[in-house]
Design a protein around this motif. Sequence first.
Motif, PDB file in Angstrom:
ATOM      1  N   ILE A 156       0.758  -1.209   0.074  1.00 35.61           N
ATOM      2  CA  ILE A 156      -0.237   0.120  -0.072  1.00 35.61           C
ATOM      3  C   ILE A 156       0.707   1.090  -0.259  1.00 35.61           C
ATOM      4  CG2 ILE A 156      -2.016   1.245   1.405  1.00 35.61           C
ATOM      5  CD1 ILE A 156      -1.377  -2.442   1.682  1.00 35.61           C
ATOM      6  N   SER A 157       0.666   1.915  -1.049  1.00 34.12           N
ATOM      7  CA  SER A 157       1.679   3.173  -1.113  1.00 34.12           C
ATOM      8  C   SER A 157       1.200   4.429  -1.273  1.00 34.12           C
ATOM      9  CB  SER A 157       2.508   3.129  -2.265  1.00 34.12           C
ATOM     10  OG  SER A 157       2.045   2.505  -3.337  1.00 34.12           O
ATOM     11  N   THR A 158       2.009   5.776  -1.162  1.00 35.67           N
ATOM     12  CA  THR A 158       0.901   6.996  -1.122  1.00 35.67           C
ATOM     13  C   THR A 158       1.418   7.141  -3.485  1.00 35.67           C
ATOM     14  OG1 THR A 158       3.268   7.887  -0.700  1.00 35.67           O
ATOM     15  CG2 THR A 158       2.140   7.496   1.390  1.00 35.67           C
ATOM     16  N   PRO A 159       1.364   8.613  -3.442  1.00 34.57           N
ATOM     17  CA  PRO A 159       1.610   8.967  -4.701  1.00 34.57           C
ATOM     18  C   PRO A 159       3.246   9.041  -4.519  1.00 34.57           C
ATOM     19  CG  PRO A 159      -0.631  10.029  -4.267  1.00 34.57           C
ATOM     20  CD  PRO A 159       0.478   9.226  -2.859  1.00 34.57           C
ATOM     21  N   THR A 160       3.594   9.390  -4.213  1.00 34.39           N
ATOM     22  CA  THR A 160       5.410   9.766  -3.517  1.00 34.39           C
ATOM     23  C   THR A 160       6.412   7.864  -3.982  1.00 34.39           C
ATOM     24  OG1 THR A 160       5.545  10.484  -1.389  1.00 34.39           O
ATOM     25  CG2 THR A 160       5.704  12.358  -3.842  1.00 34.39           C
ATOM     26  N   GLY A 161       5.040   7.331  -3.002  1.00 36.13           N
ATOM     27  CA  GLY A 161       6.096   6.260  -2.524  1.00 36.13           C
ATOM     28  C   GLY A 161       6.107   4.914  -3.894  1.00 36.13           C
ATOM     29  N   SER A 162       5.106   5.342  -5.116  1.00 41.28           N
ATOM     30  CA  SER A 162       3.969   4.481  -5.722  1.00 41.28           C
ATOM     31  C   SER A 162       5.258   4.557  -6.747  1.00 41.28           C
ATOM     32  CB  SER A 162       3.119   4.945  -7.341  1.00 41.28           C
ATOM     33  OG  SER A 162       3.805   6.303  -7.675  1.00 41.28           O
ATOM     34  N   GLY A 170       4.167  -4.066 -10.098  1.00 44.29           N
ATOM     35  CA  GLY A 170       3.715  -3.682 -11.163  1.00 44.29           C
ATOM     36  C   GLY A 170       2.730  -2.574 -11.105  1.00 44.29           C
ATOM     37  N   GLY A 171       2.652  -1.408 -10.325  1.00 42.28           N
ATOM     38  CA  GLY A 171       2.095  -0.825  -9.949  1.00 42.28           C
ATOM     39  C   GLY A 171       2.107   0.389 -10.784  1.00 42.28           C
ATOM     40  N   ALA A 172       1.268   1.296 -10.812  1.00 37.67           N
ATOM     41  CA  ALA A 172       1.290   2.641 -11.163  1.00 37.67           C
ATOM     42  C   ALA A 172       1.708   3.485 -10.978  1.00 37.67           C
ATOM     43  CB  ALA A 172      -0.270   3.080 -11.771  1.00 37.67           C
ATOM     44  N   VAL A 173       2.848   4.512 -11.776  1.00 40.16           N
ATOM     45  CA  VAL A 173       3.330   5.498 -11.310  1.00 40.16           C
ATOM     46  C   VAL A 173       1.986   7.089 -10.612  1.00 40.16           C
ATOM     47  CG1 VAL A 173       4.741   7.624 -10.955  1.00 40.16           C
ATOM     48  CG2 VAL A 173       5.705   5.193 -12.174  1.00 40.16           C
ATOM     49  N   VAL A 174       2.272   7.475  -9.654  1.00 39.28           N
ATOM     50  CA  VAL A 174       1.102   8.559  -9.831  1.00 39.28           C
ATOM     51  C   VAL A 174       2.007   9.653  -9.098  1.00 39.28           C
ATOM     52  CG1 VAL A 174      -1.005   8.699  -7.750  1.00 39.28           C
ATOM     53  CG2 VAL A 174      -0.298   5.945  -8.678  1.00 39.28           C
ATOM     54  N   HIS A 175       0.766  10.663  -9.606  1.00 35.87           N
ATOM     55  CA  HIS A 175       1.434  12.127  -9.377  1.00 35.87           C
ATOM     56  C   HIS A 175       1.036  12.351  -7.524  1.00 35.87           C
ATOM     57  CE1 HIS A 175       1.398  16.791  -9.405  1.00 35.87           C
ATOM     58  NE2 HIS A 175       3.021  16.743 -10.755  1.00 35.87           N
ATOM     59  N   LEU A 183      -2.809   0.432  -3.753  1.00 34.76           N
ATOM     60  CA  LEU A 183      -3.118  -1.089  -3.756  1.00 34.76           C
ATOM     61  C   LEU A 183      -2.049  -2.353  -4.143  1.00 34.76           C
ATOM     62  CD1 LEU A 183      -3.569  -3.865  -1.642  1.00 34.76           C
ATOM     63  CD2 LEU A 183      -6.302  -3.305  -2.350  1.00 34.76           C
ATOM     64  N   ALA A 184      -1.382  -2.707  -4.444  1.00 35.99           N
ATOM     65  CA  ALA A 184      -0.809  -3.850  -5.454  1.00 35.99           C
ATOM     66  C   ALA A 184      -0.607  -4.764  -4.196  1.00 35.99           C
ATOM     67  CB  ALA A 184       0.338  -3.030  -5.734  1.00 35.99           C
ATOM     68  N   GLU A 185      -1.094  -5.645  -5.604  1.00 37.21           N
ATOM     69  CA  GLU A 185      -0.526  -7.620  -4.613  1.00 37.21           C
ATOM     70  C   GLU A 185       0.925  -8.034  -5.268  1.00 37.21           C
ATOM     71  OE1 GLU A 185      -3.848  -9.471  -6.879  1.00 37.21           O
ATOM     72  OE2 GLU A 185      -5.370  -8.930  -6.137  1.00 37.21           O
ATOM     73  N   ILE A 186       1.144  -8.407  -4.058  1.00 39.77           N
ATOM     74  CA  ILE A 186       2.663  -9.160  -4.082  1.00 39.77           C
ATOM     75  C   ILE A 186       2.408 -10.720  -4.413  1.00 39.77           C
ATOM     76  CG2 ILE A 186       5.107  -9.438  -3.419  1.00 39.77           C
ATOM     77  CD1 ILE A 186       4.106  -6.803  -1.650  1.00 39.77           C
ATOM     78  N   LEU A 197      -8.315  -9.290  -7.775  1.00 43.13           N
ATOM     79  CA  LEU A 197      -8.076  -8.805  -9.076  1.00 43.13           C
ATOM     80  C   LEU A 197      -7.238  -8.839  -9.941  1.00 43.13           C
ATOM     81  CD1 LEU A 197     -10.082  -6.001 -10.641  1.00 43.13           C
ATOM     82  CD2 LEU A 197      -8.859  -4.780  -8.471  1.00 43.13           C
ATOM     83  N   GLY A 198      -6.439  -8.998  -8.816  1.00 46.72           N
ATOM     84  CA  GLY A 198      -3.980  -9.154  -9.769  1.00 46.72           C
ATOM     85  C   GLY A 198      -3.818  -7.985 -11.214  1.00 46.72           C
ATOM     86  N   SER A 199      -4.702  -6.752 -10.095  1.00 47.38           N
ATOM     87  CA  SER A 199      -3.846  -5.151 -11.139  1.00 47.38           C
ATOM     88  C   SER A 199      -3.619  -4.665 -10.507  1.00 47.38           C
ATOM     89  CB  SER A 199      -4.670  -5.617 -11.541  1.00 47.38           C
ATOM     90  OG  SER A 199      -5.949  -5.223 -11.458  1.00 47.38           O
ATOM     91  N   PRO A 200      -3.167  -3.435  -9.972  1.00 52.76           N
ATOM     92  CA  PRO A 200      -3.069  -3.014  -8.854  1.00 52.76           C
ATOM     93  C   PRO A 200      -4.293  -1.992  -8.926  1.00 52.76           C
ATOM     94  CG  PRO A 200      -1.574  -1.883  -9.929  1.00 52.76           C
ATOM     95  CD  PRO A 200      -1.802  -3.731 -10.707  1.00 52.76           C
ATOM     96  N   SER A 201      -5.195  -1.402  -7.463  1.00 50.90           N
ATOM     97  CA  SER A 201      -5.607  -0.110  -7.434  1.00 50.90           C
ATOM     98  C   SER A 201      -5.602   0.649  -6.940  1.00 50.90           C
ATOM     99  CB  SER A 201      -6.977  -1.136  -6.658  1.00 50.90           C
ATOM    100  OG  SER A 201      -7.479  -2.465  -6.983  1.00 50.90           O
ATOM    101  N   ILE A 202      -6.686   2.433  -7.047  1.00 51.07           N
ATOM    102  CA  ILE A 202      -5.801   3.260  -6.713  1.00 51.07           C
ATOM    103  C   ILE A 202      -7.633   3.530  -5.766  1.00 51.07           C
ATOM    104  CG2 ILE A 202      -5.364   5.925  -6.963  1.00 51.07           C
ATOM    105  CD1 ILE A 202      -3.306   3.928  -8.462  1.00 51.07           C
ATOM    106  N   ILE A 203      -7.172   3.931  -4.336  1.00 56.74           N
ATOM    107  CA  ILE A 203      -8.183   4.132  -3.718  1.00 56.74           C
ATOM    108  C   ILE A 203      -8.275   5.413  -2.800  1.00 56.74           C
ATOM    109  CG2 ILE A 203      -9.169   3.566  -1.052  1.00 56.74           C
ATOM    110  CD1 ILE A 203      -8.363   1.286  -3.305  1.00 56.74           C
TER     111      ILE A 203
END
Length: 267
Positions: A156-162, A170-175, A183-186, A197-203
């Motif tokens: 689970i990451s912040t935008p800067t932590g993305s 495989g998570g997205a880079v978020v401004h 939320l990204a699965e490992i 779900l198998g893909s990153p989710s932006i909450i």
Amino acid sequence: MVLRIGIIHNQEEKSIRVLQRLRGLLAMKDDLEIVDRDPQLVITIGGDGTLLSAFHRYSHRLNEVRFLGVHTGHLGFYTDWRDYELPELVNSLSDEQGTSVSYPLLDIVVTSANGQHQHFLALNESTIRKGSRTMVADVYIKEELFERFRGDGLSISTPTGSTAYNKSVGGAVVHPSINAMQLAEIASLNNRVFRTLGSPSIIGSHEWIDVQLKSSGEHLITIDQLDINSKEVVSIKYKIADERIHFASYRHMHFWHRVKDAFIRED
């Protein structure tokens, strides 16, 4: 008005040299004062790890403190100034306008089986793992069960932590202007029996994530640089924090410029 400045540095030889030079330049300015307590501005000398340490040291005073990073190694995502730019940096401090740019943080509550709660803030990310065995957890978004996760873990990451571990799984880079967490699965386990779900989710900031652990034994939870190994943790709740980190915007580098320098540009 005198600007109170705190300095935090790593123990690398180059950082120590930069510290000595910076102290000398600051001492020449009547409107700048180096302090050990209650700074208005915290200058870090080192890399992103040094700034993370400074953030956690002053996490109880985020509304009163701004941060500024001098990097003495490779370009970091939180460090705007190079070690050879110290005179320019110190002169900019004398033209203090009090402006800043702020980034979102994670608000994290770790709950143990005895009902005890531990509260943390994270600048970058948090991960949950089970070591060499499969982790099983029910993932709730707000109060609704979203999925039963089976796999190596969750990030689970912040935008800067993305741009950190999240990107490597495989998570997205978020401004960082987007007030959200990711939320990204490992290495999730997906087959005819088990599905995620198998893909990153932006909450969004109005929602939260509640991870309820179902696998037995010890779990490893990381919160930035902090490691928690425990058999007693039963759930971890994440949301976007009310607090934000503030960076002095004397010369704040464009986020996508940082991304390009870190991952694309060839020197």
